[in-house]
Design an enzyme around this catalytic site. Structure first.
Site, mmCIF file in Angstrom:
data_model
loop_
_atom_site.group_PDB
_atom_site.id
_atom_site.type_symbol
_atom_site.label_atom_id
_atom_site.label_comp_id
_atom_site.label_asym_id
_atom_site.label_seq_id
_atom_site.Cartn_x
_atom_site.Cartn_y
_atom_site.Cartn_z
ATOM 1 N N ALA A 1 0.872 -1.188 0.000
ATOM 2 C CA ALA A 1 0.000 0.000 0.000
ATOM 3 C C ALA A 1 0.899 1.224 0.000
ATOM 4 O O ALA A 1 1.841 1.316 0.795
ATOM 5 C CB ALA A 1 -0.897 -0.011 1.228
ATOM 6 N N ILE B 1 4.764 -1.164 3.075
ATOM 7 C CA ILE B 1 4.592 0.240 2.710
ATOM 8 C C ILE B 1 5.343 0.542 1.426
ATOM 9 O O ILE B 1 6.565 0.355 1.337
ATOM 10 C CB ILE B 1 5.125 1.173 3.823
ATOM 11 C CG1 ILE B 1 4.475 0.790 5.165
ATOM 12 C CG2 ILE B 1 4.850 2.624 3.448
ATOM 13 C CD1 ILE B 1 2.966 0.917 5.229
ATOM 14 N N LYS B 2 4.611 1.007 0.432
ATOM 15 C CA LYS B 2 5.257 1.428 -0.820
ATOM 16 C C LYS B 2 5.692 2.886 -0.693
ATOM 17 O O LYS B 2 4.895 3.763 -0.339
ATOM 18 C CB LYS B 2 4.266 1.306 -1.989
ATOM 19 C CG LYS B 2 4.498 0.106 -2.864
ATOM 20 C CD LYS B 2 3.641 0.237 -4.088
ATOM 21 C CE LYS B 2 3.954 -0.812 -5.108
ATOM 22 N NZ LYS B 2 3.142 -0.630 -6.322
ATOM 23 N N VAL B 3 6.980 3.099 -0.972
ATOM 24 C CA VAL B 3 7.541 4.453 -0.878
ATOM 25 C C VAL B 3 8.253 4.764 -2.193
ATOM 26 O O VAL B 3 9.050 3.942 -2.662
ATOM 27 C CB VAL B 3 8.551 4.538 0.291
ATOM 28 C CG1 VAL B 3 9.231 5.901 0.326
ATOM 29 C CG2 VAL B 3 7.875 4.234 1.624
#
Ligand code: E4P
Length: 216
Positions: free
Chosen positions: A56, A82-84
């Site tokens: 996400a 966590i997509k960064v």
């Protein structure tokens, strides 16, 4: 190789999950927008369907804000990754989150240099976008080869998620290169099944089987 599905659509995730070959899910803001559903609710629903890494993406652009957003997303489910995006701020956020054992998938990776920095920052995953490189006449799979070589040279814990997959060939080539994961759109997954010779073979077997005498 692990297979993730690249969608936020619950029905498609359910269908592919029923095949028994699904290891995780990746989403991005564009995929989420298609579902017209509250983001946190949607991520939570996806987590209920697949017991694997669920990516996400944060939308903040400053490290402190990315970290705050990530901490909230991570509370949704233990499987949330966590997509960064690969930016200077994203790198700082990744380092902070890695130190808090919050897994990060550094995304929008288009060079080996970017992937190296992401691994150095402690990203659990890097997502090189092969299709978008191919779209502009560059060699997406060459990038996968470069990144795999780099990761093999050192003891980074980072895994490569081959992303922006456009066809089954991308998946096969990713597997041949030893990529850890491919995140595959639903339509490409369906194409991976299909071969006309298989269909023809099944029909021939069925037709011939019909001729086999059957005891009453
Ligand atoms: C990973 O989840 C990426 O966001 C996704 O594969 C991008 O695919 P696209 O280049 O077709 O938008």
């Amino acid at each position: 190789m692990k297979i993730f599905i690249d969608t936020a659509n619950l029905d498609k995730i359910k269908e592919v999950n029923s095949w028994g070959i699904l290891d995780g899910v990746t989403t991005n803001p564009s995929l989420v927008a298609k579902e017209n559903t509250d983001f946190r609710t949607l991520v939570g629903e996806i987590c209920k369907l697949v017991d694997g890494p669920i990516s996400a993406e944060v939308m903040s652009t400053k490290a402190a804000d990315m970290v705050a957003e990530a901490r909230e997303l991570a509370k949704i489910n233990r499987n949330v990754v966590i997509k960064v995006p690969m930016t200077e701020e994203g790198l700082k956020a990744t380092k902070t989150l890695a130190n808090e054992d919050i897994p990060v998938n550094m995304t929008l990776i288009f060079s080996a240099a970017q992937a190296l920095l992401a691994a150095k920052a402690g990203a659990r995953y890097v997502s090189p976008f092969v299709g978008r490189l191919d779209d502009i006449g560059q060699d997406g799979m060459k990038l996968i080869s470069e990144i795999m070589n780099i990761l093999d040279n050192y003891d980074f814990d980072t895994e490569v998620i081959v992303a922006s997959v456009r066809d089954p060939i991308h998946v096969v080539e990713a597997a041949q290169l030893g990529a850890h994961i491919a995140t595959i759109p639903y339509d490409v997954l369906k194409k991976m099944f299909n071969h006309p010779l298989t269909d023809n073979g099944i029909k021939k077997f069925q037709d011939d089987w019909a001729k086999v005498p059957k005891k009453p």
